[in-house]
Design an enzyme around this catalytic site. Structure first.
Site, PDB file in Angstrom:
ATOM      1  N   SER A 153       2.283  -2.592   1.108  1.00 57.32           N
ATOM      2  CA  SER A 153       0.931  -3.112   0.904  1.00 57.32           C
ATOM      3  C   SER A 153       0.959  -4.224  -0.155  1.00 57.32           C
ATOM      4  O   SER A 153       1.664  -5.221   0.032  1.00 57.32           O
ATOM      5  CB  SER A 153       0.027  -1.928   0.535  1.00 57.32           C
ATOM      6  OG  SER A 153      -1.319  -2.241   0.646  1.00 57.32           O
ATOM      7  N   ASP A 236      -2.888   0.003  11.411  1.00 50.46           N
ATOM      8  CA  ASP A 236      -3.418  -0.908  10.392  1.00 50.46           C
ATOM      9  C   ASP A 236      -4.589  -1.661  11.028  1.00 50.46           C
ATOM     10  O   ASP A 236      -4.685  -1.760  12.257  1.00 50.46           O
ATOM     11  CB  ASP A 236      -2.325  -1.906   9.948  1.00 50.46           C
ATOM     12  CG  ASP A 236      -1.694  -1.548   8.598  1.00 50.46           C
ATOM     13  OD1 ASP A 236      -2.453  -1.152   7.692  1.00 50.46           O
ATOM     14  OD2 ASP A 236      -0.463  -1.690   8.454  1.00 50.46           O
ATOM     15  N   HIS A 268      -1.844   2.820   7.668  1.00 52.61           N
ATOM     16  CA  HIS A 268      -1.458   2.081   6.467  1.00 52.61           C
ATOM     17  C   HIS A 268      -0.760   2.972   5.425  1.00 52.61           C
ATOM     18  O   HIS A 268       0.000   2.478   4.601  1.00 52.61           O
ATOM     19  CB  HIS A 268      -2.711   1.451   5.855  1.00 52.61           C
ATOM     20  CG  HIS A 268      -2.418   0.502   4.739  1.00 52.61           C
ATOM     21  ND1 HIS A 268      -1.979  -0.775   4.970  1.00 52.61           N
ATOM     22  CD2 HIS A 268      -2.491   0.644   3.390  1.00 52.61           C
ATOM     23  CE1 HIS A 268      -1.795  -1.386   3.813  1.00 52.61           C
ATOM     24  NE2 HIS A 268      -2.100  -0.555   2.835  1.00 52.61           N
TER      25      HIS A 268
HETATM   26  N1  NFK Z   1     -10.107   0.538  -0.751  1.00 45.34           N
HETATM   27  C1  NFK Z   1      -8.769   0.730  -0.331  1.00 45.34           C
HETATM   28  C2  NFK Z   1      -8.055   1.581  -1.336  1.00 45.34           C
HETATM   29  C3  NFK Z   1      -6.573   1.457  -1.260  1.00 45.34           C
HETATM   30  O1  NFK Z   1      -6.062   0.611  -0.574  1.00 45.34           O
HETATM   31  C4  NFK Z   1      -5.747   2.398  -2.055  1.00 45.34           C
HETATM   32  C5  NFK Z   1      -6.367   3.283  -2.918  1.00 45.34           C
HETATM   33  C6  NFK Z   1      -5.616   4.188  -3.655  1.00 45.34           C
HETATM   34  C7  NFK Z   1      -4.253   4.185  -3.536  1.00 45.34           C
HETATM   35  C8  NFK Z   1      -3.631   3.294  -2.667  1.00 45.34           C
HETATM   36  C9  NFK Z   1      -4.394   2.408  -1.925  1.00 45.34           C
HETATM   37  N2  NFK Z   1      -3.868   1.510  -1.037  1.00 45.34           N
HETATM   38  C10 NFK Z   1      -2.627   1.306  -0.660  1.00 45.34           C
HETATM   39  O2  NFK Z   1      -1.621   1.715  -1.106  1.00 45.34           O
HETATM   40  C11 NFK Z   1      -8.735   1.357   1.055  1.00 45.34           C
HETATM   41  O3  NFK Z   1      -9.702   1.276   1.772  1.00 45.34           O
HETATM   42  O4  NFK Z   1      -7.730   1.944   1.455  1.00 45.34           O
END
Ligand code: NFK
EC number: 3.5.1.9
Length: 293
Positions: A153, A236, A268
């Site tokens: 990510s 994704d 994801h």
């Molecule tokens: N608002 C984001 C939050 C997010 O990406 C995320 C939140 C906490 C820990 C990891 C995250 N994303 C990717 O590793 C979502 O919708 O997934």
């Protein structure tokens, strides 16, 4: 598919909310489960490996990394640097050692890098930190037979920025043999107007100079012999999938050694969580790249 410039704020925010696209769980639950899986995997890795925790790679408080070392000695030691995700504002190295679980068995050293997430850190600082962490690892472990990068990510974005570094300002030029870029973002412009940018506070200029999609010629100069895997989850969002496809195509067109992995039945989050498993497709691919199958 609609181009991001034609999307309203709601649609852009939906596309850039990975948790809303999971087919397994609700948005809140998939994030909770993600953090839990990463933490548990990291605990297991810390039990299984010899560890060097909080090794400084710079002067800053947040400039520390964790090293996971196999307990048994092997020749031909490969090293993977892992850059965690979390939209440059969540997670830390404390839950980023999980991929060592299957790798230390094969004599692979894993390094989980900490960096200053927003609001403490900004994009330029995070990019500078991960670059310096790689330089420090190479200086410490000059005897290794292969250096690899893996990022998820936001961490895939940072890994792509490492590959795109002009190393002339640094003390050494790391030779990165392979890079796994998992569910990354390579063009930062679409997130400028979304909630993601609230703590980051990037201007357009910052987003452009930190977009790997704009730095392919530099990557070609710095990382021409790196084997790159651009991996994306079947579930994704369309925008995330497009980010990976377009970056893959740009690398391919510039003559780099790159493959695209569209990982079936993943979203994801579990596209990276499953690296705790030695039988998972991406784990096997990584081991194969190191000649460890
Ligand atoms: N608002 C984001 C939050 C997010 O990406 C995320 C939140 C906490 C820990 C990891 C995250 N994303 C990717 O590793 C979502 O919708 O997934």
């Amino acid at each position: 598919m609609t181009h991001w410039t034609k999307m309203d704020k709601d649609e852009l925010e939906r596309q850039y909310s990975p948790s809303r696209w999971s087919h397994r769980m609700s948005a809140d639950d998939v994030i909770k489960a993600h953090v839990k899986a990463l933490k548990e995997g990291t605990e297991r890795a810390r039990d299984l490996a010899q560890t060097l925790l909080n090794v400084p790679y710079g002067e800053g408080d947040g400039e520390k990394l964790d090293v996971y070392i196999p307990k048994t000695n092997t020749l031909d030691v490969h090293l993977v640097v892992y850059l965690h995700g979390g939209y440059w504002q969540f997670l830390s190295k404390e839950e980023s050692g999980f991929m060592a679980v299957p790798l230390i068995d094969k004599g692979v050293v894993v390094v989980a890098v900490g960096y200053d997430i927003a609001p403490k850190g900004n994009m330029d600082l995070m990019v500078s930190q991960v670059r310096r962490s790689v330089v420090s690892v190479v200086q410490q472990y000059s005897h290794i037979s292969g250096l690899y990068l893996c990022g998820h990510s936001a961490g895939a974005h940072l890994a792509a920025m490492v590959l795109s570094t002009d190393w002339s300002q640094y003390s050494i030029t790391p030779q990165i043999k392979g890079a796994f870029l998992v569910s990354g973002i390579y063009d930062l412009q679409p997130i400028l107007s979304t909630y993601v940018n609230e703590p980051l506070k990037m201007t357009e200029e910052v987003a452009v100079r930190n977009s790997p999609s704009k730095l392919v010629p530099q990557l070609k100069l710095s990382s021409s012999s790196c084997q790159i895997v651009v991996a994306v989850a079947e579930h994704d969002s369309p925008e995330f999938r497009k980010q990976s496809e377009e970056y893959y195509k740009a690398l391919e067109q510039s003559g780099l050694s790159v493959t695209m992995e569209d990982v079936a039945n993943t979203d994801h989050f579990n596209i990276i969580e499953q690296l705790v498993d030695g039988e998972y497709h991406l784990t096997k691919l990584l081991l194969k790249m190191m000649g460890k199958n």
